[in-house]
Each structure stands twice: as structure tokens, then as C-alpha cells.
Enzyme design. Structure first.
Site, PDB file in Angstrom:
ATOM      1  N   TYR A  64       8.200   1.916  -1.146  1.00  0.00           N
ATOM      2  CA  TYR A  64       8.947   1.766  -2.401  1.00  0.00           C
ATOM      3  C   TYR A  64      10.444   2.000  -2.172  1.00  0.00           C
ATOM      4  O   TYR A  64      11.277   1.269  -2.715  1.00  0.00           O
ATOM      5  CB  TYR A  64       8.411   2.735  -3.461  1.00  0.00           C
ATOM      6  CG  TYR A  64       6.971   2.487  -3.864  1.00  0.00           C
ATOM      7  CD1 TYR A  64       6.395   1.225  -3.726  1.00  0.00           C
ATOM      8  CD2 TYR A  64       6.180   3.499  -4.382  1.00  0.00           C
ATOM      9  CE1 TYR A  64       5.077   0.994  -4.094  1.00  0.00           C
ATOM     10  CE2 TYR A  64       4.860   3.274  -4.754  1.00  0.00           C
ATOM     11  CZ  TYR A  64       4.317   2.019  -4.604  1.00  0.00           C
ATOM     12  OH  TYR A  64       3.010   1.785  -4.964  1.00  0.00           O
ATOM     13  N   GLY A 110       2.089  -7.484   5.173  1.00  0.00           N
ATOM     14  CA  GLY A 110       2.957  -8.010   4.120  1.00  0.00           C
ATOM     15  C   GLY A 110       2.277  -8.216   2.778  1.00  0.00           C
ATOM     16  O   GLY A 110       2.916  -8.642   1.811  1.00  0.00           O
ATOM     17  N   PHE A 123      -9.285   6.565  -2.345  1.00  0.00           N
ATOM     18  CA  PHE A 123      -8.090   6.891  -1.560  1.00  0.00           C
ATOM     19  C   PHE A 123      -7.335   8.060  -2.211  1.00  0.00           C
ATOM     20  O   PHE A 123      -6.805   8.927  -1.529  1.00  0.00           O
ATOM     21  CB  PHE A 123      -7.182   5.656  -1.461  1.00  0.00           C
ATOM     22  CG  PHE A 123      -5.841   5.931  -0.852  1.00  0.00           C
ATOM     23  CD1 PHE A 123      -5.661   5.961   0.525  1.00  0.00           C
ATOM     24  CD2 PHE A 123      -4.736   6.179  -1.666  1.00  0.00           C
ATOM     25  CE1 PHE A 123      -4.414   6.228   1.089  1.00  0.00           C
ATOM     26  CE2 PHE A 123      -3.487   6.439  -1.119  1.00  0.00           C
ATOM     27  CZ  PHE A 123      -3.330   6.465   0.260  1.00  0.00           C
TER      28      PHE A 123
END
Ligand SMILES: CC(C)(COP(=O)(O)OP(=O)(O)OC[C@H]1O[C@@H](n2cnc3c(N)ncnc32)[C@H](O)[C@@H]1OP(=O)(O)O)[C@@H](O)C(=O)NCCC(=O)NCCS
Length: 172
Positions: A139, A103, A26
Site C-alpha cells: 500500500y 502482479g 489468513f
């Protein structure tokens, strides 16, 4: 979809290595992965563990298209900050694409935060690439502060020949 977040066990080693490689891919940095299952085993389960790891696991009937039930992970290790005291560093938060937005990433972060507080820690630190907008948004939503922007902190690495030379000066 149901899942549990739990500390990893030896049986998860292969899955965690797989996910480490996915996370590095990634970040377009698979060539930088030098760890091996053997190294992770020794450093994670030896007499003086260097890190902890949480894994997210789904039930067998909800496994991934490729048949995996370990679908996310996060490494963490305690450090000491002279200003803040005990802190924890989170590394490699990763959830497989087909399990995102449910989640799991938030749960992994929450469990590390709880572990840190339970051990008298004061701060949870982690890094992300500046192009990683979904992670940045997550974040920020959770209340984290980008200290490169706010306090001009820069992360430095030294390795290979440069660190060899640095160490050699210690004995001169
Ligand atoms: C960042 C990451 C760990 C988040 O995991 P996650 O399980 O999707 O996280 P959550 O389900 O808790 O969702 C968090 C937020 O991300 C958003 N999100 C991120 N990726 C998403 C996706 N593919 N699909 C849907 N929502 C996504 C959601 O909107 C959610 O915000 P909301 O609560 O306001 O809706 C995951 O996207 C991932 O592994 N990304 C690649 C690796 C990476 O960026 N790691 C972090 C930096 S090192």
C-alpha cells in the site's frame, strides 16, 4: 502466467466464498465469517446491489494445485465522505499464496481505483491489520497513507447487544 481481472458473475459465488474463508483464515478470524453464499448472492446481485466484486482468473491450464482458476478477489462499495465527496471502500484484497508476487494484487487494486475515478470518486479507502507488513509495504509503495499514524483515526465497530441497545434508545 496470464490472468484477467474482471467483475464477478453468479458462477463465481462458490469460489468467492472459498476465498473469503481463506482471507479470514489468513487473518486468524475464520470464526467471524457469518456471510453465506445466499447472502452474498442477494446483496451482490439483487435489485439494489450493496457491493461489487472483482475476481482474478487464470486460464484452466494454469489452475491452482487444487484445481481452482479464480485465484484472487477484492470487494468494493461506494460511500460518501462529507469532506471528499464520492469515495470507494475496498475490502478483502486477497490472492492465493501460490499466485502471489505476480502482479495480481496490484491489478485488483488498480481496477478498483479506475472504477472509482470513472465514477467521479476522489478517494480509495481500505484497511489492513497492523501486523500485515507485506500488505503495508504494498500500500505504501502505491502511495497510500496510513491515516491512523498520520491523523490518529481509529476504526470503530458496534454490533450485537450494544447496537441493539443503541437502536432501542432511538424509540425512547
Ligand atoms: C497482499 C496481497 C493481496 C498482494 O497480492 P500479490 O498478487 O502478491 O501482489 P503483487 O504481485 O501485485 O505484489 C505486490 C508486492 O507484494 C510483494 N509480495 C507480497 N507477497 C508476496 C509473495 N507471497 N511472494 C512474492 N511477493 C510478494 C511483492 O514483492 C510485490 O512488491 P514488488 O512489486 O515491489 O515486487 C497478497 O499477498 C495476499 O493476498 N496476502 C494475504 C491477504 C492480505 O494481506 N490482504 C491484504 C490486506 S487486507
Amino acid at each position: 502466467m496470464s490472468y484477467v481481472v474482471r467483475p464477478w458473475a453468479l458462477r463465481d459465488l462458490k469460489d468467492v466464498m472459498r476465498l473469503i474463508r481463506e482471507a479470514a483464515t489468513f487473518h486468524k478470524a475464520l470464526d467471524q465469517v457469518k456471510t453465506t453464499p445466499e447472502a452474498l448472492r442477494e446483496d451482490g446481485f439483487g435489485t439494489d446491489p450493496k457491493f461489487g466484486c472483482l475476481v482474478a482468473e487464470v486460464p484452466p491450464d494454469q489452475r491452482s494445485k487444487d484445481g481452482h482458476t479464480i485465484v484472487g478477489y477484492q470487494f468494493h462499495y461506494f460511500r460518501y465522505c462529507t469532506w471528499a465527496g464520492r469515495i470507494i471502500f475496498g475490502e478483502d484484497l486477497y490472492v492465493m499464496p501460490e499466485f502471489r508476487g505476480k502482479g495480481i494484487g496490484t491489478s485488483l487494486l488498480s481496477q478498483v481505483a479506475k472504477l472509482m475515478l470513472d465514477h467521479g470518486g476522489k478517494q480509495f479507502r481500505f484497511m489492513s491489520a497492523n501486523w500485515n507488513h507485506p500488505a503495508t509495504a504494498l500500500y505504501k509503495k502505491l502511495g497510500a497513507v496510513d491515516v491512523t499514524a498520520s491523523d490518529n483515526w481509529v476504526i470503530w465497530h458496534i454490533e450485537g447487544q450494544a447496537v441493539q441497545e443503541m437502536a432501542q434508545r432511538a424509540t425512547q
